[in-house]
Scaffold this active site. Structure first.
Site, PDB file in Angstrom:
ATOM      1  CB  CYS A 122      87.932  86.928  42.405  1.00 10.77           C
ATOM      2  SG  CYS A 122      88.860  85.796  41.327  1.00 10.77           S
ATOM      3  CG  HIS A 143      90.111  84.305  46.244  1.00 10.58           C
ATOM      4  ND1 HIS A 143      89.095  83.367  46.205  1.00 10.58           N
ATOM      5  CD2 HIS A 143      90.306  84.672  44.962  1.00 10.58           C
ATOM      6  CE1 HIS A 143      88.719  83.179  44.946  1.00 10.58           C
ATOM      7  NE2 HIS A 143      89.451  83.962  44.185  1.00 10.58           N
ATOM      8  CD  GLU A 166      88.701  83.693  50.338  1.00  8.53           C
ATOM      9  OE1 GLU A 166      89.542  82.868  49.950  1.00  8.53           O
ATOM     10  OE2 GLU A 166      88.383  84.709  49.685  1.00  8.53           O
TER      11      GLU A 166
END
Length: 382
Positions: free
Chosen positions: A266, A356, A358
């Site tokens: 990001c 993202h 995660e």
């Protein structure tokens, strides 16, 4: 921001955009006034992770999903220690929380943390307006902040607020002190993670792979990074305009000069873009949500990914670029609008993605990127 919390659900509220468009509804969360950049998120779930993502600092988030709050709030899912959004906009808030993990309702949590919101407005019309006109400054007013105040005066307050373009915000949300997230199981590697607004799940994903993560402040220097003797360096997500991030860009260039394995996500992707000599620019309304299609051009695979960015890297999609650190190419691209979603160097171990991986609150398609980072460190060690 001024707030109170008495009878918010019955209190009239108004949302005022900087171009003069007005939406009237009911207060949701705290009562008072708040300002920020109006953006919309297309995620159907994961509102708790959205609220606590530091990348949303100084933004008023409009939820495109019509019904929000049905799973309540718990103490396990936050991505940081607080709610970071400046304001929250929903159409139909849940009247009750119905999930076995819920510990309190969403509106109670918004009240507890003093987050001013609004409900009962046509969020579809608001989203279409932002898509056509672009993200813009906004204010939400309720209670004493609105009573007896003319619309023209509210609009003037909104137009006095600072723009997101040119905002330097990462140091405001990052840790002030270094902390360590230990490896889960056998320790294999040490990573220095520069916190520009990191989400809690990100070091956890690395820890799951045997990485001891040293999370450093946004103001960390190259000397701070190499003091932990890292096998790899990570630059996190975060808020604000990457054009203001001269400090992190200089630090990343120092890491690239030493050819240490590097991974950015990001804001970290935008930092890598600038470090390689590319420009950045503000998107009209950005990408936010957990359903954005991205193609990994190295494999041809299409992933459904989680996004939260209003700026992007200006790099050529159709050729390999020469940079001060060797050849670079665009590794990932958004299939909705061809925005650059990833970069990689071809002559040394460094790569980044704009989204993202995660997987908080999902999806899980991009988890392999942490394995790719591990592979770079394994190859460097070998």
């Amino acid at each position: 921001m001024t707030t109170s919390t008495r009878g918010a659900a019955k209190t009239p509220a108004v949302l005022v955009l900087e171009d003069g468009r007005i939406f009237r509804g009911r207060a949701y969360g705290a009562v008072g006034e708040t300002f920020g950049e109006a953006v919309f998120s297309t995620g159907m779930t994961g509102y708790q992770e959205t609220l606590t993502d530091p990348s949303y600092h100084r933004q008023v988030v409009v939820m495109t999903a019509p019904h929000v709050g049905n799973t309540g709030v718990n103490d396990e899912d936050p991505e940081s220690g607080r709610i970071w959004v400046s304001g929250y906009v929903v159409r139909d808030p849940a009247r009750v929380s119905s999930n076995w993990r819920a510990q309190r309702s969403l509106d109670e949590e918004l009240e507890r943390q003093g987050v001013v919101g609004i409900s009962g407005i046509d969020t579809r019309a608001l989203t279409r307006h932002l898509r056509e006109r672009g993200a813009m400054r906004v204010g939400i007013f309720s209670g004493d902040a609105w009573t007896g105040v003319r619309d023209e005066a509210l609009l003037a307050k909104v137009q006095e607020q600072p723009q997101m373009k040119g905002a330097n915000l990462s140091a405001e949300v990052a840790t002030k002190e270094t902390y360590v997230v230990p490896a889960i199981g056998t320790k294999k590697f040490t990573v220095a993670a520069v916190d520009l607004g990191i989400k809690g799940m990100t070091p956890h994903r690395m820890a799951e792979r045997g990485i001891e993560v040293h999370v450093l402040p946004a103001t960390a220097t190259a000397e701070d990074i190499y003091a932990v003797n890292p096998d790899g360096v990570f630059f996190s997500n975060g808020p604000g305009d990457p054009a203001t991030a001269d400090g992190p860009v200089g630090v990343m260039r120092a890491v690239l000069e030493r050819k240490t394995p590097l991974f950015g996500i990001c804001f970290g992707n935008q930092i890598l873009g600038r470090a390689l000599g590319f420009g950045t620019y503000k998107l009209k309304y950005g990408h936010r949500g957990i359903n954005q299609p991205v193609q990994d051009r190295t494999t041809g695979k299409v992933e459904v990914t989680a996004h939260n960015h209003g700026f992007a890297v200006d790099a050529p999609l159709d050729k390999i670029s020469d940079t001060p650190f060797g050849r670079a190419e665009v590794s990932h691209v958004c299939l909705n609008d061809d925005v650059v979603e990833g970069l990689q160097l071809l002559d040394q171990p460094a790569f980044s993605v704009q989204y993202h991986p995660e997987a908080a609150a999902g999806p899980h398609d991009a988890a392999y990127l942490f394995d790719r980072f591990v592979s770079l460190m394994e190859a460097e060690r070998a």
